[in-house]
Design an enzyme around this catalytic site. Structure first.
Site, PDB file in Angstrom:
ATOM      1  N   GLY A  31       0.811  -1.218   0.000  1.00  0.00           N
ATOM      2  CA  GLY A  31       0.000   0.000   0.000  1.00  0.00           C
ATOM      3  C   GLY A  31       0.839   1.261   0.000  1.00  0.00           C
ATOM      4  N   ALA A  32       0.212   2.388   0.409  1.00  0.00           N
ATOM      5  CA  ALA A  32       0.833   3.722   0.297  1.00  0.00           C
ATOM      6  C   ALA A  32       1.353   3.873  -1.136  1.00  0.00           C
ATOM      7  CB  ALA A  32       1.940   3.929   1.329  1.00  0.00           C
ATOM      8  N   LEU A  33       0.447   3.640  -2.047  1.00  0.00           N
ATOM      9  CA  LEU A  33       0.829   3.484  -3.451  1.00  0.00           C
ATOM     10  C   LEU A  33       1.283   4.796  -4.085  1.00  0.00           C
ATOM     11  CD1 LEU A  33      -2.067   1.116  -4.616  1.00  0.00           C
ATOM     12  CD2 LEU A  33       0.201   0.496  -3.743  1.00  0.00           C
ATOM     13  N   HIS A  37       4.344   1.950  -8.055  1.00  0.00           N
ATOM     14  CA  HIS A  37       3.417   0.811  -7.974  1.00  0.00           C
ATOM     15  C   HIS A  37       2.479   0.796  -9.186  1.00  0.00           C
ATOM     16  CE1 HIS A  37       4.084   1.458  -3.500  1.00  0.00           C
ATOM     17  NE2 HIS A  37       4.388   0.185  -3.636  1.00  0.00           N
ATOM     18  N   GLU A 151      12.167  -3.018  -9.504  1.00  0.00           N
ATOM     19  CA  GLU A 151      13.623  -3.233  -9.411  1.00  0.00           C
ATOM     20  C   GLU A 151      14.310  -2.366  -8.362  1.00  0.00           C
ATOM     21  OE1 GLU A 151      15.061  -2.772 -13.401  1.00  0.00           O
ATOM     22  OE2 GLU A 151      14.326  -4.760 -13.955  1.00  0.00           O
ATOM     23  N   ASP A 153      13.738  -2.660  -5.341  1.00  0.00           N
ATOM     24  CA  ASP A 153      14.077  -3.716  -4.379  1.00  0.00           C
ATOM     25  C   ASP A 153      14.786  -4.829  -5.142  1.00  0.00           C
ATOM     26  OD1 ASP A 153      12.678  -2.694  -1.892  1.00  0.00           O
ATOM     27  OD2 ASP A 153      11.069  -2.614  -3.365  1.00  0.00           O
ATOM     28  N   SER A 188       9.306   5.784  -3.459  1.00  0.00           N
ATOM     29  CA  SER A 188       9.188   4.838  -2.355  1.00  0.00           C
ATOM     30  C   SER A 188       8.055   5.301  -1.454  1.00  0.00           C
ATOM     31  CB  SER A 188      10.500   4.822  -1.555  1.00  0.00           C
ATOM     32  OG  SER A 188      10.288   4.225  -0.285  1.00  0.00           O
ATOM     33  N   SER A 189       7.337   4.347  -0.872  1.00  0.00           N
ATOM     34  CA  SER A 189       6.265   4.713   0.074  1.00  0.00           C
ATOM     35  C   SER A 189       6.847   5.476   1.248  1.00  0.00           C
ATOM     36  CB  SER A 189       5.563   3.451   0.577  1.00  0.00           C
ATOM     37  OG  SER A 189       5.051   2.730  -0.508  1.00  0.00           O
ATOM     38  N   ARG A 190       8.115   5.205   1.571  1.00  0.00           N
ATOM     39  CA  ARG A 190       8.734   5.848   2.729  1.00  0.00           C
ATOM     40  C   ARG A 190       9.071   7.323   2.486  1.00  0.00           C
ATOM     41  NH1 ARG A 190      10.779   0.442   3.425  1.00  0.00           N
ATOM     42  NH2 ARG A 190      10.389  -0.252   5.551  1.00  0.00           N
TER      43      ARG A 190
HETATM   44  O1  PAF Z   1       8.018  -4.812  -1.859  1.00  0.00           O
HETATM   45  C1  PAF Z   1       7.066  -4.825  -1.054  1.00  0.00           C
HETATM   46  O2  PAF Z   1       6.249  -3.897  -0.983  1.00  0.00           O
HETATM   47  C2  PAF Z   1       6.884  -6.023  -0.137  1.00  0.00           C
HETATM   48  O3  PAF Z   1       8.108  -6.499   0.307  1.00  0.00           O
HETATM   49  C3  PAF Z   1       6.030  -7.151  -0.751  1.00  0.00           C
HETATM   50  C4  PAF Z   1       6.713  -7.778  -1.949  1.00  0.00           C
HETATM   51  C5  PAF Z   1       4.670  -6.600  -1.168  1.00  0.00           C
HETATM   52  C6  PAF Z   1       5.809  -8.253   0.288  1.00  0.00           C
HETATM   53  O4  PAF Z   1       5.153  -7.776   1.418  1.00  0.00           O
END
Ligand code: PAF
Length: 284
Positions: A31-33, A37, A151, A153, A188-190
């Site tokens: 979430g916190a799209l 995303h 990518e 992550d 990033s959501s953060r």
């Molecule tokens: O990348 C993320 O947001 C999370 O690690 C995931 C893949 C949704 C798993 O909770």
């Protein structure tokens, strides 16, 4: 767009899609799209007849309780973005729905191999076991043809590929390019947790990585590593947790540019108390 809250409803819905002969793509999220995303959802919508997006802040992948407590959540805004992006359904379960026997239940230890031992694996003990736990559950609940991950992550994608292989889950994992703000900061959501001044300095992370691309042409791996760390540590309130220049497949550190055909630099930086990650490809 359908909103699904229970595993039973999710399974029934995906079964009905498959009975209609539809292909299903899955986009797992917490979430916190943001636009990063949505780029995964766009890709899933283009590739599949139906797209299911999960929105679940998975407690078992947080090794730091403060990080879990402050993780941004905004379900209503997420649903609106997903509706606009033409997602077929969103799966937004409660923690109890996913972990009926308690959230720390992790009876199964995943064989994630050496890709999970370095970088995030070293600095966030247990993190990838938690990621493997939730992602394998989602894969088994939805049984999608394709699943989409960002990518940014970079290591997570490698770990999920490994998990799917060792768990014998038949799935195509699609990794999608990093989306950046206009000033280069990886989405990033953060990012919403950055103060105004931290937000102003955070683009310096990507600036240092980009600078190092050219620098690496004439300097060693060690010198390239050091220049990135020095530049970022010179930014106010920024501190590099690790910067590793690794083989893009094994994720093991390299010593010389000739050690691999595929080389990626993966970085984690604390901007105040906000942990940001990014990466850059030196060679592919
Ligand atoms: O990348 C993320 O947001 C999370 O690690 C995931 C893949 C949704 C798993 O909770």
């Amino acid at each position: 767009m359908k909103i699904l809250r229970t595993v039973k409803d999710l399974k029934e819905f995906t079964l009905s899609l498959k009975n209609e002969g539809k292909t299903v793509g899955l986009v797992p999220t917490m979430g916190a799209l943001h636009a990063g995303h949505i780029s995964l959802v766009d890709r899933a919508v283009a590739d599949n007849d139906a797209t299911i997006v999960s929105v679940f802040v998975n407690p078992t992948q947080f090794n730091n309780p403060a990080d879990l407590a402050t993780y941004p959540r905004n379900e209503q805004a997420d649903f609106e973005l997903l509706e606009k992006a033409n997602a077929t359904a969103v799966f937004a379960p409660s923690v109890e729905e996913i972990y009926p026997e308690g959230e720390s239940e992790q009876t199964h230890v995943f064989d994630l191999g050496s890709v999970a031992e370095v970088m995030e694996g070293k600095f966030r003990p247990g993190h990838f076991q938690g990621v493997a736990q939730i992602v394998s559950k989602l894969f088994r609940m939805v049984e999608p043809t394709y699943a989409y991950f960002g990518e940014k992550d970079f290591q997570q994608v490698a770990v999920i590929r490994r998990m799917a292989m060792t768990e014998g889950i038949d799935i195509n994992i699609v990794s999608c390019p990093i989306k950046r703000e206009d000033d280069g900061l990886a989405m990033s959501s953060r990012n919403v947790r950055l103060t105004e001044s931290q937000r102003a300095t955070a683009p310096g992370i990507y600036a240092a990585l980009k600078y190092s691309l050219e620098y690496s042409q004439a300097h060693s791996v060690a010198a390239t590593h050091d220049t990135v760390v020095e530049r970022i540590n010179a930014l106010p309130k920024c501190e590099v947790e690790y910067f590793s220049i690794v083989d893009g497949i094994t994720l093991q550190p390299i010593e010389e540019w000739t050690d691999s055909e595929y080389i990626v630099g993966c970085i984690t930086v604390y901007c105040g108390d906000v942990r940001l990650i990014d990466n850059i490809t030196y060679r592919k």
